[in-house]
Design a protein around this motif. Structure first.
Motif, PDB file in Angstrom:
ATOM      1  N   ASN A  61       4.062  -8.089   6.677  1.00 39.45           N
ATOM      2  CA  ASN A  61       2.846  -7.915   7.288  1.00 39.45           C
ATOM      3  C   ASN A  61       1.608  -6.896   6.335  1.00 39.45           C
ATOM      4  N   GLU A  62       2.642  -5.892   5.799  1.00 44.53           N
ATOM      5  CA  GLU A  62       1.936  -5.053   5.016  1.00 44.53           C
ATOM      6  C   GLU A  62       1.278  -5.553   3.782  1.00 44.53           C
ATOM      7  N   GLN A  65      -1.641  -7.580   4.631  1.00 47.00           N
ATOM      8  CA  GLN A  65      -2.788  -6.694   4.798  1.00 47.00           C
ATOM      9  C   GLN A  65      -3.466  -6.466   3.439  1.00 47.00           C
ATOM     10  N   GLN A  66      -2.588  -5.896   2.497  1.00 47.85           N
ATOM     11  CA  GLN A  66      -2.849  -5.538   1.279  1.00 47.85           C
ATOM     12  C   GLN A  66      -3.739  -6.733   0.484  1.00 47.85           C
ATOM     13  N   GLU A  68      -4.974  -9.077   1.843  1.00 44.39           N
ATOM     14  CA  GLU A  68      -6.413  -9.359   2.412  1.00 44.39           C
ATOM     15  C   GLU A  68      -7.473  -8.504   2.159  1.00 44.39           C
ATOM     16  N   SER A  69      -7.151  -7.210   2.066  1.00 43.51           N
ATOM     17  CA  SER A  69      -7.892  -5.944   1.634  1.00 43.51           C
ATOM     18  C   SER A  69      -8.298  -6.226   0.011  1.00 43.51           C
TER      19      SER A  69
END
Length: 368
Positions: A61-62, A65-66, A68-69
């Motif tokens: 998940n992290e 997210q990274q 996506e960021s």
């Protein structure tokens, strides 16, 4: 019966069935314990596997997210780059458009000015002879007189009054072809209004007042006039030593001994004083003459000469002398001959207008 081998008491041998039942109970208890231990071990292994799975899922998940960021930041950067590029292209296009508009406007203004000049020339040529010709001639005469008044006499107010009168004559003529002439007159009136006014009468009277004040100022050296007198009323009598002693006493009364650390200046005689005051008066009169003739260099040089005489021969410690010097320095700053503008453009423009009218009449007469 035979005895047992171990020598124990003779007894009955237990039956085989009861011995097998005790061994089976112990085996089943061990099996249950082994199953429980295996279950606990499996549960522990399952729990550790689940924990690892959760940790991996959280890590995934992290990472998502990274990712996506990073994708968002890259998208923002790309968007900013596109916006900057678009703005640069827009500014470049805008500058090009503005440049083209300026060129078109300048060309249009040049065409309009050229067309207006042609129309005015045509109006001045196509007009027939009428009673307004004398107004044109009078305005031309007034403009010529204004130029002479300004150049020869330096009369700014008189030249401005003549220009206004000539403009009024052109207004009475009511001719649109005279617009350029009236425009030049307006410019020349503005230039004359900017010329500083010179109060020559006031300056002349101020110099005359300082001349009268100087006549009462004191010199830095007093005119010393001492009459030589002697107390010898009768010829000396007695012995030679007595007569010599008496003569010595009389001589002491006639001679005064003074000690000075610096060299003494020669005393001013009455004739020198009269010549000095007369010279200063002539210098101030020369200043007044230069004022009336608008000779700035001579005006300044004359005042400098007057100041030199005052500082060199008059008592500058007195308040009256200082006041005269300060006033002369103030008068020196006055503008005696201001720079005059050129007001001949309106005269030349009107002369060209009149010449076009006469040419037009000559062509009309020749055709007739």
């Amino acid at each position: 019966m035979a005895k047992p081998a171990n020598g124990g008491t003779t007894g009955t041998t237990p039956p085989p069935s009861s011995r097998n039942g005790s061994g089976g109970g112990k085996g089943s208890g061990f099996a249950i314990a082994l199953v429980i231990i295996l279950a606990i071990a499996l549960a522990l292994v399952a729990w550790q596997g689940w924990q690892r799975l959760e940790s991996q899922q959280q890590r995934l998940n992290e990472l998502a997210q990274q990712a996506e960021s990073s994708a968002s930041q890259q998208a923002v950067s790309d968007l900013e780059s596109r916006i900057d590029s678009g703005e640069a292209e827009r500014d470049e296009a805008l500058q090009g458009t503005m440049g083209e508009l300026r060129e078109e406007f300048d060309s249009y203004r040049s065409d309009v000015d050229e067309t207006l000049g042609q129309v005015l020339d045509q109006l001045s040529q196509e007009q027939e002879t009428d009673d307004r010709d004398w107004l044109h001639a009078e305005a031309a005469y007034l403009l010529r007189l204004a130029n002479q008044r300004l150049q020869l006499e330096g009369d700014v107010e008189g030249a401005a009054a003549l220009l206004r009168t000539a403009d009024a004559r052109l207004v009475d003529a009511d001719n649109p072809a005279l617009t350029t002439v009236r425009r030049e007159i307006a410019n020349e009136l503005a230039a004359l209004d900017a010329v500083p006014q010179v109060d020559r009468t006031g300056l002349y009277l101020a110099l005359n007042a300082q001349q009268e004040r100087i006549s009462s100022l004191r010199l830095s050296q007093e005119i010393e006039e001492r009459a030589v007198t002697s107390s010898i009323e009768q010829p000396p009598t007695g012995t030679f030593q007595r007569q010599l002693a008496r003569f010595g006493e009389e001589l002491k009364d006639l001679v005064a001994i003074r000690h000075h650390d610096e060299a003494l200046e020669a005393l001013v005689t009455p004739e020198q004083e009269s010549y000095l005051r007369q010279s200063l008066r002539l210098v101030l009169e020369q200043t007044q003459l230069a004022l009336l003739n608008e000779e700035k260099e001579l005006y300044d040089a004359s005042i400098d000469k007057a100041l030199e005489l005052l500082n060199g021969y008059y008592d500058t410690t007195r308040e009256a002398t200082q006041s005269v010097i300060a006033r002369l320095e103030e008068l020196k700053q006055a503008e005696v001959k201001p720079e005059l503008p050129d007001i001949s453009a309106s005269q030349q423009e009107l002369a060209r207008f009149i010449e076009n009218r006469y040419e037009s009449r000559g062509e009309s007469g020749g055709d007739a």
